[in-house]
Design a protein around this motif. Structure first.
Motif, mmCIF file in Angstrom:
data_model
loop_
_atom_site.group_PDB
_atom_site.id
_atom_site.type_symbol
_atom_site.label_atom_id
_atom_site.label_comp_id
_atom_site.label_asym_id
_atom_site.label_seq_id
_atom_site.Cartn_x
_atom_site.Cartn_y
_atom_site.Cartn_z
ATOM 1 N N ARG A 140 0.858 -1.183 0.000
ATOM 2 C CA ARG A 140 0.000 0.000 0.000
ATOM 3 C C ARG A 140 0.894 1.232 0.000
ATOM 4 N NH1 ARG A 140 -5.560 0.219 3.251
ATOM 5 N NH2 ARG A 140 -6.337 2.241 2.544
ATOM 6 N N GLU A 141 0.623 2.176 -0.902
ATOM 7 C CA GLU A 141 1.455 3.371 -0.996
ATOM 8 C C GLU A 141 0.587 4.625 -1.025
ATOM 9 O OE1 GLU A 141 3.083 3.816 -5.195
ATOM 10 O OE2 GLU A 141 2.470 1.700 -5.191
ATOM 11 N N ARG A 142 1.085 5.690 -0.435
ATOM 12 C CA ARG A 142 0.385 6.969 -0.425
ATOM 13 C C ARG A 142 0.708 7.727 -1.706
ATOM 14 N NH1 ARG A 142 -0.718 9.453 4.301
ATOM 15 N NH2 ARG A 142 -1.095 7.293 4.902
ATOM 16 N N CYS A 143 -0.303 8.032 -2.504
ATOM 17 C CA CYS A 143 -0.095 8.764 -3.755
ATOM 18 C C CYS A 143 -0.210 10.270 -3.562
ATOM 19 C CB CYS A 143 -1.118 8.322 -4.794
ATOM 20 S SG CYS A 143 -1.042 6.579 -5.227
ATOM 21 N N GLU A 159 -1.708 13.395 -0.494
ATOM 22 C CA GLU A 159 -2.439 13.780 0.715
ATOM 23 C C GLU A 159 -2.554 15.285 0.745
ATOM 24 O OE1 GLU A 159 -3.068 12.536 5.306
ATOM 25 O OE2 GLU A 159 -1.159 12.020 4.359
ATOM 26 N N ARG A 204 -7.110 12.351 0.512
ATOM 27 C CA ARG A 204 -5.982 11.416 0.491
ATOM 28 C C ARG A 204 -6.259 10.311 -0.516
ATOM 29 N NH1 ARG A 204 -4.709 7.423 5.582
ATOM 30 N NH2 ARG A 204 -3.919 5.685 4.336
ATOM 31 N N ASP A 247 -4.675 6.636 -1.922
ATOM 32 C CA ASP A 247 -3.748 5.520 -1.761
ATOM 33 C C ASP A 247 -3.814 4.615 -2.988
ATOM 34 O OD1 ASP A 247 -3.136 6.455 0.747
ATOM 35 O OD2 ASP A 247 -3.914 4.706 1.831
#
Length: 213
Positions: free
Chosen positions: A10-13, A15, A19, A21
């Motif tokens: 899982r990666e944060r694209c 925010e 938000r 992900d």
């Protein structure tokens, strides 16, 4: 195996105001086995609480109108008529959110929250959960412009006869899901609410939730 899934990464694209992900996963298939590895973007949202205030004595509802960025490409315009709604803060009870938002967005004190639905409005791309209520209110003196300056809210509260509000749904003029669901529920439960609430004690507690156990 049924209804099993595995999150591989899982990666944060992004925010910002919202938000986003990216989730790498695989899930069980109805015919057996597992899907190949998939990548899906998900708009990460928390619990939204919405409420339709209803005055059983005057047979009126309160809806709010405000600018919504999601409507800027809609040819019908970006000002949307909706139910009162807001996001729950961490650990905040849904009923407390409804009470707070009714005061902030419409200057209303509400009572006797009745749960209409607890649902995921767009599970194909968002984790948002909605708890939608109807609540008893007194519409005398209600309406006008409300909202919090620090949140840049510019909200116009409208008091409508219930038949007029239901007509907006029937004629296709209501564009947001929350008021459509809430008003259709009210159409089914209107007589019962009038019988239960019209002679109710307005001095009772600020709100009392009647949710399924």
């Amino acid at each position: 195996m049924a209804h099993r899934y595995e999150i591989l990464a899982r990666e944060r694209c992004h925010e910002g105001y919202l938000r986003l992900d990216r989730v790498h996963l695989r899930h069980a298939l109805f015919e057996g086995g597992m899907s190949p590895a998939l990548s899906r973007e998900c708009l990460v949202r928390g619990l939204a609480v919405a409420v339709l205030p209803y005055d059983p004595q005057r047979d009126e509802v309160v809806l709010v109108e405000q600018f919504r960025v999601g409507g800027i490409d809609d040819p019908r315009g970006a000002w949307i008529t909706e139910t009162i709604a807001g996001m729950a803060e961490l650990g905040e009870e849904p009923g407390s959110v409804a009470v707070r938002e009714a005061q902030e967005e419409a200057g209303l004190t509400i009572h006797d929250l009745r749960l209409i639905a607890d649902y995921l409005p767009s599970p194909g791309g968002s984790s948002e959960r909605v708890m939608l209520y109807c609540a008893r209110c007194d519409t005398r003196g209600a309406g006008g412009i409300h909202g919090l300056d620090e949140e840049h809210e510019d909200i116009w509260a409208h008091v409508l006869p219930t038949d007029e509000a239901l007509g907006l749904v029937a004629e296709g003029h209501m564009r947001a899901a929350m008021p459509i669901i809430a008003l259709q529920w009210l159409a089914l439960n209107r007589r019962q609410l009038q019988e239960e609430w019209a002679g109710g004690d307005w001095t009772a507690g600020l709100w009392s939730s009647q949710e399924p156990g």
